[in-house]
Design a protein around this motif. Structure first.
Motif, PDB file in Angstrom:
ATOM      1  N   ASP A 177       0.836  -1.206   0.000  1.00  0.00           N
ATOM      2  CA  ASP A 177       0.000   0.000   0.000  1.00  0.00           C
ATOM      3  C   ASP A 177       0.871   1.258   0.000  1.00  0.00           C
ATOM      4  O   ASP A 177       0.612   2.205  -0.740  1.00  0.00           O
ATOM      5  N   LEU A 178       1.896   1.240   0.827  1.00  0.00           N
ATOM      6  CA  LEU A 178       2.776   2.409   0.923  1.00  0.00           C
ATOM      7  C   LEU A 178       3.554   2.634  -0.361  1.00  0.00           C
ATOM      8  O   LEU A 178       3.768   3.771  -0.777  1.00  0.00           O
ATOM      9  N   ASP A 179       3.980   1.552  -0.993  1.00  0.00           N
ATOM     10  CA  ASP A 179       4.737   1.671  -2.243  1.00  0.00           C
ATOM     11  C   ASP A 179       3.901   2.283  -3.365  1.00  0.00           C
ATOM     12  O   ASP A 179       4.447   2.919  -4.264  1.00  0.00           O
ATOM     13  N   GLU A 180       2.599   2.093  -3.294  1.00  0.00           N
ATOM     14  CA  GLU A 180       1.711   2.598  -4.344  1.00  0.00           C
ATOM     15  C   GLU A 180       1.356   4.076  -4.168  1.00  0.00           C
ATOM     16  O   GLU A 180       0.782   4.684  -5.056  1.00  0.00           O
ATOM     17  N   ASP A 232       4.175  12.864  -2.481  1.00  0.00           N
ATOM     18  CA  ASP A 232       3.502  14.141  -2.230  1.00  0.00           C
ATOM     19  C   ASP A 232       2.018  13.962  -1.897  1.00  0.00           C
ATOM     20  O   ASP A 232       1.313  14.935  -1.686  1.00  0.00           O
ATOM     21  N   GLU A 233       1.549  12.711  -1.816  1.00  0.00           N
ATOM     22  CA  GLU A 233       0.154  12.453  -1.466  1.00  0.00           C
ATOM     23  C   GLU A 233      -0.052  12.306   0.032  1.00  0.00           C
ATOM     24  O   GLU A 233      -1.166  12.264   0.506  1.00  0.00           O
TER      25      GLU A 233
END
Length: 106
Positions: free
Chosen positions: A94-97, A101-102
């Motif tokens: 999830d974090l990799d996706e 800047d989000e």
């Protein structure tokens, strides 16, 4: 800044009046900065865009560091990344996706 470096990075306002602006701006691009003197007093500092960005990033990093120290020294509970991932059911995938800047932590 060393005195020798400081002297090399100074320019008199009268040089602008003598049509040397292009030369001065070229030197700013090479050295990153020039201190402009008027009546033997510093009047302003000219920065290259790269030097300006570098300084702004250093300020931002210092402010982030100060905020982190303040939070560590306060009575606030500190959560590890693993604690947050567990609590919100977030995986490494999830974090990799997520684009950098989000995410905004307050």
């Amino acid at each position: 800044m060393e005195a020798n470096t400081l002297l090399k990075n100074t320019v008199s306002i009268s040089q602008f009046n003598k049509g040397q602006a292009k030369k001065i701006f070229d030197e700013v691009k090479q050295t990153g900065m020039k201190i402009v003197f008027k009546n033997n007093e510093p009047e302003c500092v000219l920065l290259s865009p790269d030097k300006y960005i570098e300084l702004m990033e250093e300020i931002e990093n210092a402010l982030d560091y100060a905020m982190a120290i303040e939070r560590i020294e306060s009575d606030s509970k500190i959560y590890s990344l693993d604690d947050i991932k567990d609590e919100f059911d977030v995986t490494e995938k999830d974090l990799d996706e997520v684009e950098d800047d989000e995410v905004d932590f307050v």
